[in-house]
Design an enzyme around this catalytic site. Structure first.
Site, short mmCIF file in Angstrom:
data_model
loop_
_atom_site.label_atom_id
_atom_site.label_comp_id
_atom_site.label_asym_id
_atom_site.label_seq_id
_atom_site.Cartn_x
_atom_site.Cartn_y
_atom_site.Cartn_z
N ASP A 1 -6.15 10.14 -2.44
CA ASP A 1 -5.17 11.09 -2.81
C ASP A 1 -5.00 11.08 -3.83
O ASP A 1 -4.32 10.28 -4.89
CB ASP A 1 -3.86 10.94 -1.88
CG ASP A 1 -2.95 11.73 -1.68
OD1 ASP A 1 -3.33 13.15 -2.21
OD2 ASP A 1 -1.87 11.27 -1.78
N GLY B 1 5.39 19.15 3.81
CA GLY B 1 4.87 20.72 3.29
C GLY B 1 5.69 20.49 2.25
O GLY B 1 4.97 20.29 0.69
N TYR C 1 5.82 15.54 1.77
CA TYR C 1 7.14 15.30 1.31
C TYR C 1 8.35 14.75 2.78
O TYR C 1 9.41 14.56 2.76
CB TYR C 1 7.12 16.84 1.82
CG TYR C 1 7.75 17.25 0.60
CD1 TYR C 1 9.10 17.22 -0.70
CD2 TYR C 1 9.58 17.85 1.79
CE1 TYR C 1 9.94 17.37 -0.58
CE2 TYR C 1 10.77 17.91 1.18
CZ TYR C 1 11.02 18.00 -0.26
OH TYR C 1 11.62 18.22 -0.29
#
Length: 477
Positions: A395, A102, A199
Protein backbone atom coordinates in the site's frame (compact mmCIF):
# COMPACT_ATOMS: atom_id res chain seq x y z
CA UNK A 1 -9.64 -15.66 -8.98
CA UNK A 2 -13.37 -15.29 -9.25
CA UNK A 3 -15.25 -17.25 -11.86
CA UNK A 4 -16.34 -15.29 -14.90
CA UNK A 5 -19.85 -16.66 -14.50
CA UNK A 6 -21.90 -16.36 -11.32
CA UNK A 7 -22.21 -19.54 -9.26
CA UNK A 8 -25.62 -21.09 -8.71
CA UNK A 9 -27.73 -19.50 -6.01
CA UNK A 10 -31.02 -20.37 -4.37
CA UNK A 11 -34.05 -18.63 -5.79
CA UNK A 12 -36.08 -19.50 -2.71
CA UNK A 13 -34.57 -19.18 0.74
CA UNK A 14 -36.33 -19.77 4.06
CA UNK A 15 -38.80 -17.03 4.91
CA UNK A 16 -38.10 -14.43 7.58
CA UNK A 17 -40.54 -16.13 9.90
CA UNK A 18 -38.77 -19.46 9.50
CA UNK A 19 -35.37 -17.84 9.98
CA UNK A 20 -36.63 -16.22 13.16
CA UNK A 21 -37.98 -19.52 14.48
CA UNK A 22 -34.69 -21.23 13.65
CA UNK A 23 -32.81 -18.44 15.38
CA UNK A 24 -34.97 -18.66 18.48
CA UNK A 25 -35.46 -22.40 18.83
CA UNK A 26 -32.23 -23.91 17.49
CA UNK A 27 -30.56 -25.54 20.46
CA UNK A 28 -33.35 -25.50 23.03
CA UNK A 29 -30.98 -24.88 25.93
CA UNK A 30 -30.64 -21.24 24.84
CA UNK A 31 -33.99 -20.75 23.12
CA UNK A 32 -35.81 -19.05 25.95
CA UNK A 33 -33.09 -16.45 26.58
CA UNK A 34 -32.79 -15.69 22.88
CA UNK A 35 -36.54 -15.27 22.47
CA UNK A 36 -36.79 -12.94 25.43
CA UNK A 37 -33.82 -10.84 24.41
CA UNK A 38 -34.68 -10.33 20.74
CA UNK A 39 -36.56 -7.03 20.80
CA UNK A 40 -39.32 -6.07 18.39
CA UNK A 41 -36.99 -3.59 16.71
CA UNK A 42 -34.41 -6.33 16.21
CA UNK A 43 -37.03 -8.67 14.78
CA UNK A 44 -37.98 -5.94 12.30
CA UNK A 45 -34.34 -5.66 11.25
CA UNK A 46 -33.98 -9.38 10.53
CA UNK A 47 -32.91 -9.88 6.91
CA UNK A 48 -35.17 -12.33 5.14
CA UNK A 49 -33.12 -12.89 2.00
CA UNK A 50 -30.81 -10.70 -0.04
CA UNK A 51 -31.40 -10.70 -3.80
CA UNK A 52 -29.04 -13.16 -5.44
CA UNK A 53 -27.93 -14.57 -2.10
CA UNK A 54 -26.54 -18.11 -2.03
CA UNK A 55 -28.41 -20.21 0.49
CA UNK A 56 -28.85 -21.76 2.82
CA UNK A 57 -26.43 -19.91 5.08
CA UNK A 58 -25.65 -20.92 8.63
CA UNK A 59 -25.83 -17.46 10.18
CA UNK A 60 -28.39 -14.75 10.83
CA UNK A 61 -28.27 -11.18 9.52
CA UNK A 62 -29.84 -7.93 10.62
CA UNK A 63 -29.70 -4.45 9.15
CA UNK A 64 -31.40 -1.12 9.64
CA UNK A 65 -31.10 2.27 11.26
CA UNK A 66 -30.36 3.61 14.71
CA UNK A 67 -31.22 7.26 15.31
CA UNK A 68 -28.31 9.14 16.84
CA UNK A 69 -29.81 12.64 16.88
CA UNK A 70 -33.59 12.92 16.79
CA UNK A 71 -33.58 16.73 16.52
CA UNK A 72 -31.42 16.78 13.39
CA UNK A 73 -32.92 13.55 12.06
CA UNK A 74 -29.56 11.77 11.89
CA UNK A 75 -29.62 7.99 11.64
CA UNK A 76 -26.77 5.56 11.02
CA UNK A 77 -27.12 2.38 8.98
CA UNK A 78 -25.72 -0.93 10.23
CA UNK A 79 -25.44 -4.48 8.99
CA UNK A 80 -24.87 -7.27 11.51
CA UNK A 81 -23.60 -10.61 10.26
CA UNK A 82 -23.75 -13.00 13.17
CA UNK A 83 -21.13 -15.67 13.58
CA UNK A 84 -21.52 -18.78 11.49
CA UNK A 85 -22.84 -21.88 13.22
CA UNK A 86 -26.19 -20.84 14.69
CA UNK A 87 -27.52 -19.11 17.77
CA UNK A 88 -25.57 -21.04 20.39
CA UNK A 89 -22.33 -19.89 18.77
CA UNK A 90 -23.46 -16.28 18.23
CA UNK A 91 -24.62 -16.10 21.84
CA UNK A 92 -21.04 -16.56 23.09
CA UNK A 93 -18.76 -15.28 20.30
CA UNK A 94 -17.34 -11.75 20.59
CA UNK A 95 -18.87 -8.75 18.86
CA UNK A 96 -16.64 -6.66 16.56
CA UNK A 97 -17.58 -3.26 15.13
CA UNK A 98 -15.95 -2.62 11.74
CA UNK A 99 -15.41 0.91 10.41
CA UNK A 100 -14.09 2.05 7.05
CA UNK A 101 -12.60 5.47 6.65
CA UNK A 102 -12.23 7.95 3.82
CA UNK A 103 -13.44 10.03 5.52
CA UNK A 104 -16.73 9.57 3.73
CA UNK A 105 -16.53 5.92 2.61
CA UNK A 106 -18.98 3.12 3.32
CA UNK A 107 -18.23 0.10 5.49
CA UNK A 108 -20.95 -1.74 3.58
CA UNK A 109 -19.15 -0.98 0.30
CA UNK A 110 -15.68 -1.96 1.44
CA UNK A 111 -15.53 -4.00 4.65
CA UNK A 112 -18.73 -5.94 4.05
CA UNK A 113 -18.61 -6.35 0.27
CA UNK A 114 -14.92 -6.49 -0.68
CA UNK A 115 -13.02 -7.59 2.38
CA UNK A 116 -14.21 -9.45 5.46
CA UNK A 117 -17.96 -9.71 4.96
CA UNK A 118 -19.87 -12.94 4.40
CA UNK A 119 -20.69 -12.15 0.75
CA UNK A 120 -18.96 -10.82 -2.35
CA UNK A 121 -20.74 -9.37 -5.38
CA UNK A 122 -20.52 -11.03 -8.78
CA UNK A 123 -19.67 -9.11 -11.95
CA UNK A 124 -23.33 -9.09 -12.99
CA UNK A 125 -24.08 -6.69 -10.14
CA UNK A 126 -27.07 -8.86 -9.24
CA UNK A 127 -25.88 -12.00 -7.46
CA UNK A 128 -23.65 -12.78 -4.49
CA UNK A 129 -21.22 -15.53 -3.60
CA UNK A 130 -19.90 -16.62 -0.22
CA UNK A 131 -16.57 -15.33 1.06
CA UNK A 132 -14.55 -18.37 2.12
CA UNK A 133 -12.53 -16.26 4.54
CA UNK A 134 -15.32 -14.18 6.08
CA UNK A 135 -14.56 -12.91 9.55
CA UNK A 136 -17.96 -14.00 10.82
CA UNK A 137 -16.48 -17.48 10.94
CA UNK A 138 -15.11 -16.51 14.36
CA UNK A 139 -17.04 -13.44 15.54
CA UNK A 140 -20.24 -11.44 15.17
CA UNK A 141 -19.38 -8.60 12.76
CA UNK A 142 -21.20 -5.28 12.93
CA UNK A 143 -20.62 -2.98 9.93
CA UNK A 144 -21.44 0.71 10.40
CA UNK A 145 -21.74 3.49 7.81
CA UNK A 146 -20.53 6.62 9.57
CA UNK A 147 -21.01 9.56 9.66
CA UNK A 148 -24.47 10.43 8.32
CA UNK A 149 -24.35 10.98 4.57
CA UNK A 150 -22.10 7.96 4.07
CA UNK A 151 -23.63 4.93 2.35
CA UNK A 152 -27.22 4.52 3.52
CA UNK A 153 -26.76 6.64 6.68
CA UNK A 154 -28.57 9.97 6.46
CA UNK A 155 -29.44 13.26 8.09
CA UNK A 156 -32.60 15.26 7.58
CA UNK A 157 -30.52 18.38 8.27
CA UNK A 158 -28.60 18.80 5.02
CA UNK A 159 -26.05 21.18 6.56
CA UNK A 160 -24.80 18.26 8.67
CA UNK A 161 -23.11 16.78 5.60
CA UNK A 162 -20.88 19.84 5.30
CA UNK A 163 -19.93 20.03 8.97
CA UNK A 164 -18.68 16.62 10.00
CA UNK A 165 -15.30 16.02 11.54
CA UNK A 166 -13.60 13.56 13.83
CA UNK A 167 -15.25 14.67 17.08
CA UNK A 168 -18.92 14.63 16.08
CA UNK A 169 -18.38 11.42 14.08
CA UNK A 170 -17.00 9.70 17.19
CA UNK A 171 -19.86 10.86 19.41
CA UNK A 172 -22.50 9.91 16.85
CA UNK A 173 -20.92 6.45 16.65
CA UNK A 174 -21.06 6.19 20.44
CA UNK A 175 -24.73 7.22 20.39
CA UNK A 176 -25.27 4.51 17.79
CA UNK A 177 -23.70 1.89 20.06
CA UNK A 178 -25.89 2.89 23.00
CA UNK A 179 -29.02 2.61 20.87
CA UNK A 180 -27.89 -0.57 19.17
CA UNK A 181 -27.19 -2.41 22.42
CA UNK A 182 -30.70 -1.55 23.60
CA UNK A 183 -32.05 -3.09 20.40
CA UNK A 184 -29.85 -6.17 20.82
CA UNK A 185 -29.63 -6.72 24.58
CA UNK A 186 -28.13 -10.18 24.19
CA UNK A 187 -24.88 -8.43 23.21
CA UNK A 188 -24.74 -6.40 26.41
CA UNK A 189 -21.71 -7.35 28.51
CA UNK A 190 -20.38 -9.37 25.56
CA UNK A 191 -16.67 -9.16 24.75
CA UNK A 192 -16.53 -6.20 22.35
CA UNK A 193 -13.85 -4.89 19.99
CA UNK A 194 -13.56 -2.04 17.48
CA UNK A 195 -11.65 -2.51 14.21
CA UNK A 196 -11.15 -0.67 10.96
CA UNK A 197 -8.70 0.61 8.37
CA UNK A 198 -7.32 3.71 6.66
CA UNK A 199 -8.91 6.91 8.03
CA UNK A 200 -10.66 4.67 10.54
CA UNK A 201 -7.19 4.92 12.06
CA UNK A 202 -8.80 8.05 13.52
CA UNK A 203 -12.33 6.69 14.01
CA UNK A 204 -11.31 3.54 15.88
CA UNK A 205 -9.04 5.04 18.57
CA UNK A 206 -11.35 8.02 19.10
CA UNK A 207 -14.44 5.88 19.57
CA UNK A 208 -12.39 3.49 21.72
CA UNK A 209 -11.37 6.39 23.94
CA UNK A 210 -14.98 7.50 24.40
CA UNK A 211 -16.16 4.00 25.27
CA UNK A 212 -13.26 3.50 27.67
CA UNK A 213 -13.77 6.83 29.42
CA UNK A 214 -17.55 6.42 29.64
CA UNK A 215 -16.99 3.00 31.20
CA UNK A 216 -14.73 4.37 33.94
CA UNK A 217 -16.16 3.70 37.37
CA UNK A 218 -18.79 1.31 36.00
CA UNK A 219 -18.40 -2.08 37.65
CA UNK A 220 -19.98 -4.11 34.85
CA UNK A 221 -20.27 -1.92 31.74
CA UNK A 222 -22.83 -2.82 29.09
CA UNK A 223 -20.26 -2.14 26.37
CA UNK A 224 -17.63 -4.62 27.49
CA UNK A 225 -14.78 -3.03 25.55
CA UNK A 226 -11.61 -5.12 25.32
CA UNK A 227 -9.48 -3.34 22.74
CA UNK A 228 -9.06 -2.30 19.12
CA UNK A 229 -7.35 -3.30 15.88
CA UNK A 230 -6.49 -1.04 12.93
CA UNK A 231 -5.01 -1.73 9.50
CA UNK A 232 -3.03 0.57 7.19
CA UNK A 233 -4.22 3.26 9.53
CA UNK A 234 -3.80 7.03 9.40
CA UNK A 235 -2.15 7.54 12.79
CA UNK A 236 0.20 10.50 13.12
CA UNK A 237 0.51 13.15 10.43
CA UNK A 238 4.23 13.76 10.79
CA UNK A 239 5.25 10.09 10.84
CA UNK A 240 2.65 9.15 8.21
CA UNK A 241 4.05 11.75 5.81
CA UNK A 242 7.70 10.88 6.43
CA UNK A 243 6.93 7.18 5.94
CA UNK A 244 4.77 7.83 2.89
CA UNK A 245 7.39 9.77 0.98
CA UNK A 246 10.11 7.31 1.94
CA UNK A 247 7.96 4.43 0.64
CA UNK A 248 7.36 6.21 -2.67
CA UNK A 249 11.08 6.90 -3.13
CA UNK A 250 12.27 3.46 -1.97
CA UNK A 251 9.88 1.75 -4.37
CA UNK A 252 11.00 3.85 -7.33
CA UNK A 253 7.69 5.68 -7.70
CA UNK A 254 9.04 9.24 -7.57
CA UNK A 255 12.17 11.18 -8.47
CA UNK A 256 14.90 12.30 -6.07
CA UNK A 257 13.89 15.94 -6.58
CA UNK A 258 10.24 15.31 -5.78
CA UNK A 259 11.22 13.28 -2.72
CA UNK A 260 13.26 16.19 -1.36
CA UNK A 261 10.44 18.67 -2.07
CA UNK A 262 7.90 16.48 -0.29
CA UNK A 263 10.13 16.16 2.78
CA UNK A 264 10.62 19.93 2.80
CA UNK A 265 7.03 21.08 2.18
CA UNK A 266 4.68 18.55 3.82
CA UNK A 267 5.68 16.96 7.14
CA UNK A 268 4.44 19.81 9.34
CA UNK A 269 1.10 20.02 7.51
CA UNK A 270 -2.17 18.37 8.46
CA UNK A 271 -2.83 15.38 6.23
CA UNK A 272 -6.52 16.35 5.95
CA UNK A 273 -5.78 20.02 5.28
CA UNK A 274 -2.36 20.28 3.61
CA UNK A 275 -0.92 23.56 2.35
CA UNK A 276 -1.09 24.46 -1.33
CA UNK A 277 2.67 23.92 -1.69
CA UNK A 278 2.38 20.45 -0.19
CA UNK A 279 -0.61 19.61 -2.40
CA UNK A 280 1.32 20.74 -5.47
CA UNK A 281 4.24 18.50 -4.52
CA UNK A 282 1.87 15.56 -4.00
CA UNK A 283 0.29 16.20 -7.40
CA UNK A 284 3.76 16.10 -8.96
CA UNK A 285 4.43 12.81 -7.19
CA UNK A 286 1.18 11.30 -8.48
CA UNK A 287 2.03 12.39 -12.03
CA UNK A 288 5.42 10.71 -11.74
CA UNK A 289 3.83 7.49 -10.46
CA UNK A 290 1.70 7.16 -13.56
CA UNK A 291 -1.48 5.13 -13.88
CA UNK A 292 -0.98 2.67 -11.05
CA UNK A 293 -3.27 1.78 -8.21
CA UNK A 294 -1.58 3.51 -5.24
CA UNK A 295 -3.56 1.33 -2.85
CA UNK A 296 -1.93 -1.78 -4.32
CA UNK A 297 1.10 -0.85 -6.39
CA UNK A 298 1.82 -4.23 -8.00
CA UNK A 299 -1.67 -5.19 -9.16
CA UNK A 300 -3.63 -4.25 -12.31
CA UNK A 301 -5.94 -1.27 -12.41
CA UNK A 302 -9.57 -1.31 -13.45
CA UNK A 303 -9.96 -0.34 -17.10
CA UNK A 304 -13.47 0.93 -16.48
CA UNK A 305 -14.21 4.45 -15.28
CA UNK A 306 -15.01 4.26 -11.57
CA UNK A 307 -14.99 7.91 -10.61
CA UNK A 308 -12.47 10.63 -10.02
CA UNK A 309 -9.16 9.92 -8.38
CA UNK A 310 -9.40 11.16 -4.82
CA UNK A 311 -6.78 13.08 -2.90
CA UNK A 312 -4.29 11.39 -0.62
CA UNK A 313 -6.44 11.20 2.52
CA UNK A 314 -9.77 12.26 1.03
CA UNK A 315 -11.07 8.83 0.19
CA UNK A 316 -10.69 5.39 -1.22
CA UNK A 317 -10.18 3.99 -4.61
CA UNK A 318 -10.72 0.35 -5.35
CA UNK A 319 -7.83 -2.05 -5.31
CA UNK A 320 -7.78 -5.70 -6.13
CA UNK A 321 -4.84 -8.04 -6.23
CA UNK A 322 -5.52 -11.26 -8.14
CA UNK A 323 -9.18 -10.31 -8.06
CA UNK A 324 -11.34 -8.40 -10.48
CA UNK A 325 -10.17 -4.78 -10.07
CA UNK A 326 -13.57 -3.38 -11.05
CA UNK A 327 -15.69 -4.73 -8.23
CA UNK A 328 -16.57 -1.25 -7.01
CA UNK A 329 -18.75 -0.87 -10.10
CA UNK A 330 -20.60 -4.07 -9.17
CA UNK A 331 -21.34 -2.90 -5.63
CA UNK A 332 -22.57 0.45 -6.93
CA UNK A 333 -24.99 -1.38 -9.19
CA UNK A 334 -26.06 -3.89 -6.53
CA UNK A 335 -26.77 -1.47 -3.69
CA UNK A 336 -28.70 0.92 -5.93
CA UNK A 337 -31.21 -1.84 -6.74
CA UNK A 338 -34.58 -1.12 -5.05
CA UNK A 339 -35.00 -4.82 -4.20
CA UNK A 340 -31.64 -4.86 -2.41
CA UNK A 341 -32.45 -1.71 -0.47
CA UNK A 342 -35.80 -3.17 0.56
CA UNK A 343 -34.19 -6.41 1.73
CA UNK A 344 -31.67 -4.43 3.79
CA UNK A 345 -34.35 -2.12 5.25
CA UNK A 346 -32.28 0.70 3.74
CA UNK A 347 -33.11 4.07 2.14
CA UNK A 348 -36.37 4.20 4.07
CA UNK A 349 -36.52 8.00 3.73
CA UNK A 350 -35.93 7.98 -0.05
CA UNK A 351 -32.57 9.73 0.09
CA UNK A 352 -32.42 12.18 -2.86
CA UNK A 353 -29.12 10.85 -4.23
CA UNK A 354 -27.77 7.53 -5.42
CA UNK A 355 -25.91 5.16 -3.13
CA UNK A 356 -22.15 5.68 -3.49
CA UNK A 357 -19.14 3.81 -2.20
CA UNK A 358 -17.74 7.17 -1.01
CA UNK A 359 -19.65 10.41 -0.50
CA UNK A 360 -18.90 13.34 -2.80
CA UNK A 361 -19.67 15.72 0.09
CA UNK A 362 -18.66 14.10 3.36
CA UNK A 363 -14.87 14.20 3.56
CA UNK A 364 -14.46 17.04 1.09
CA UNK A 365 -15.76 19.44 3.75
CA UNK A 366 -14.20 17.57 6.68
CA UNK A 367 -13.68 19.68 9.80
CA UNK A 368 -11.52 18.74 12.77
CA UNK A 369 -8.82 16.17 12.20
CA UNK A 370 -6.25 15.89 15.00
CA UNK A 371 -2.67 15.50 13.86
CA UNK A 372 -1.98 12.45 16.00
CA UNK A 373 -3.75 9.48 17.56
CA UNK A 374 -0.68 8.54 19.60
CA UNK A 375 -1.93 10.19 22.82
CA UNK A 376 -5.01 7.95 22.64
CA UNK A 377 -2.79 4.91 22.03
CA UNK A 378 -0.89 5.76 25.20
CA UNK A 379 -4.11 6.09 27.18
CA UNK A 380 -5.53 2.78 25.93
CA UNK A 381 -2.23 0.97 26.51
CA UNK A 382 -2.00 2.36 30.05
CA UNK A 383 -5.50 1.03 30.69
CA UNK A 384 -4.32 -2.48 29.87
CA UNK A 385 -6.56 -2.83 26.81
CA UNK A 386 -5.50 -4.70 23.67
CA UNK A 387 -4.15 -2.95 20.56
CA UNK A 388 -3.11 -4.67 17.34
CA UNK A 389 -1.87 -2.73 14.31
CA UNK A 390 -1.51 -4.45 10.94
CA UNK A 391 -0.26 -3.26 7.58
CA UNK A 392 -0.37 -4.61 4.06
CA UNK A 393 3.10 -3.97 2.65
CA UNK A 394 2.18 -2.99 -0.93
CA UNK A 395 0.00 0.00 0.00
CA UNK A 396 1.48 3.34 -1.03
CA UNK A 397 -1.30 5.46 0.50
CA UNK A 398 -0.90 4.62 4.19
CA UNK A 399 2.21 2.48 3.94
CA UNK A 400 3.99 0.26 6.41
CA UNK A 401 6.90 2.68 6.75
CA UNK A 402 4.67 5.38 8.24
CA UNK A 403 3.04 2.89 10.59
CA UNK A 404 6.45 1.75 11.86
CA UNK A 405 7.58 5.32 12.46
CA UNK A 406 4.39 6.03 14.43
CA UNK A 407 4.81 2.94 16.60
CA UNK A 408 8.48 3.78 17.17
CA UNK A 409 7.34 7.17 18.48
CA UNK A 410 5.48 5.41 21.29
CA UNK A 411 8.80 4.18 22.71
CA UNK A 412 7.37 0.85 23.81
CA UNK A 413 9.57 -1.92 25.13
CA UNK A 414 9.86 -5.06 22.99
CA UNK A 415 8.42 -8.34 24.24
CA UNK A 416 9.06 -10.42 21.09
CA UNK A 417 11.49 -9.22 18.45
CA UNK A 418 10.76 -9.09 14.72
CA UNK A 419 9.93 -12.52 13.27
CA UNK A 420 8.31 -14.09 10.21
CA UNK A 421 4.85 -15.56 10.67
CA UNK A 422 3.26 -18.23 8.45
CA UNK A 423 -0.16 -18.62 6.87
CA UNK A 424 -0.58 -22.39 7.29
CA UNK A 425 0.30 -23.19 3.66
CA UNK A 426 4.04 -23.04 4.24
CA UNK A 427 4.26 -19.44 3.02
CA UNK A 428 5.36 -16.42 5.01
CA UNK A 429 2.22 -14.43 5.78
CA UNK A 430 4.18 -11.42 6.98
CA UNK A 431 6.27 -10.25 9.89
CA UNK A 432 5.43 -9.28 13.44
CA UNK A 433 6.84 -7.64 16.54
CA UNK A 434 5.19 -7.71 19.95
CA UNK A 435 5.62 -4.69 22.19
CA UNK A 436 4.45 -4.15 25.72
CA UNK A 437 0.87 -3.07 25.09
CA UNK A 438 0.77 -3.39 21.29
CA UNK A 439 1.28 -5.98 18.55
CA UNK A 440 2.42 -4.98 15.06
CA UNK A 441 1.88 -7.35 12.14
CA UNK A 442 2.64 -6.89 8.46
CA UNK A 443 0.85 -8.84 5.74
CA UNK A 444 3.04 -9.82 2.82
CA UNK A 445 1.71 -8.93 -0.61
CA UNK A 446 -1.38 -7.15 0.68
CA UNK A 447 -2.43 -3.66 -0.30
CA UNK A 448 -4.57 -1.17 1.59
CA UNK A 449 -7.42 -3.66 2.11
CA UNK A 450 -5.65 -6.61 3.70
CA UNK A 451 -8.63 -9.04 3.88
CA UNK A 452 -9.16 -8.50 0.15
CA UNK A 453 -5.66 -9.15 -1.16
CA UNK A 454 -4.61 -11.77 1.36
CA UNK A 455 -7.89 -13.19 2.74
CA UNK A 456 -6.38 -16.26 4.43
CA UNK A 457 -3.70 -14.20 6.16
CA UNK A 458 -6.30 -11.62 7.10
CA UNK A 459 -8.50 -14.23 8.79
CA UNK A 460 -5.52 -15.76 10.63
CA UNK A 461 -4.54 -12.30 11.81
CA UNK A 462 -8.08 -11.61 13.06
CA UNK A 463 -8.34 -14.92 14.89
CA UNK A 464 -5.05 -14.35 16.69
CA UNK A 465 -6.08 -10.81 17.60
CA UNK A 466 -9.27 -12.08 19.24
CA UNK A 467 -7.32 -14.71 21.15
CA UNK A 468 -4.43 -12.31 21.83
CA UNK A 469 -2.01 -15.00 20.68
CA UNK A 470 1.24 -14.36 18.78
CA UNK A 471 1.01 -15.12 15.09
CA UNK A 472 2.31 -18.59 14.13
CA UNK A 473 6.08 -18.62 13.76
CA UNK A 474 6.34 -22.27 12.66
CA UNK A 475 6.41 -23.19 8.99
CA UNK A 476 3.74 -25.90 8.93
CA UNK A 477 1.58 -26.63 5.90
Amino acid sequence: MKSSSPPPFCKICPSKALLFLLHVFTFSSTAYATEVELTTAAQNDLIDQLPGQPCPVNFTQYSGYVTVNATAGRALFYWLQEVQGGSTVSDSAPLVLWLNGGPGCSSVAYGASEELGAFRINSDGETLFLNEYAWNKVANILFLDSPAGVGFSYSNTSSDLYNFGDNNTAWDSYAFLLGWFERFPKYKYREFYIAGESYAGHYVPQLSQIVYEQNKGVKNPIINFKGFMVGNAVTDDYNDYIGLFEFWWNHGLISDETYQNLKLLCPMDSSEHPSKACNDAIDTAYNEQGNIDPYSIYTPTCKKTIGKRRQLRAGYRLMFGGYDPCTETYSTEYYNRPAVQKALHANVTSIPYSWQTCSDIVGVYWGDSPRSMLPIYREIIAAGLKIWVFSGDTDSVVPLTGTRYSIDALNLSTVTSWYAWYDGTGEVGGWSQVYKGLTLATVRGAGHEVPLHQPLSGLILFEHFLEDKPLPSNNKN
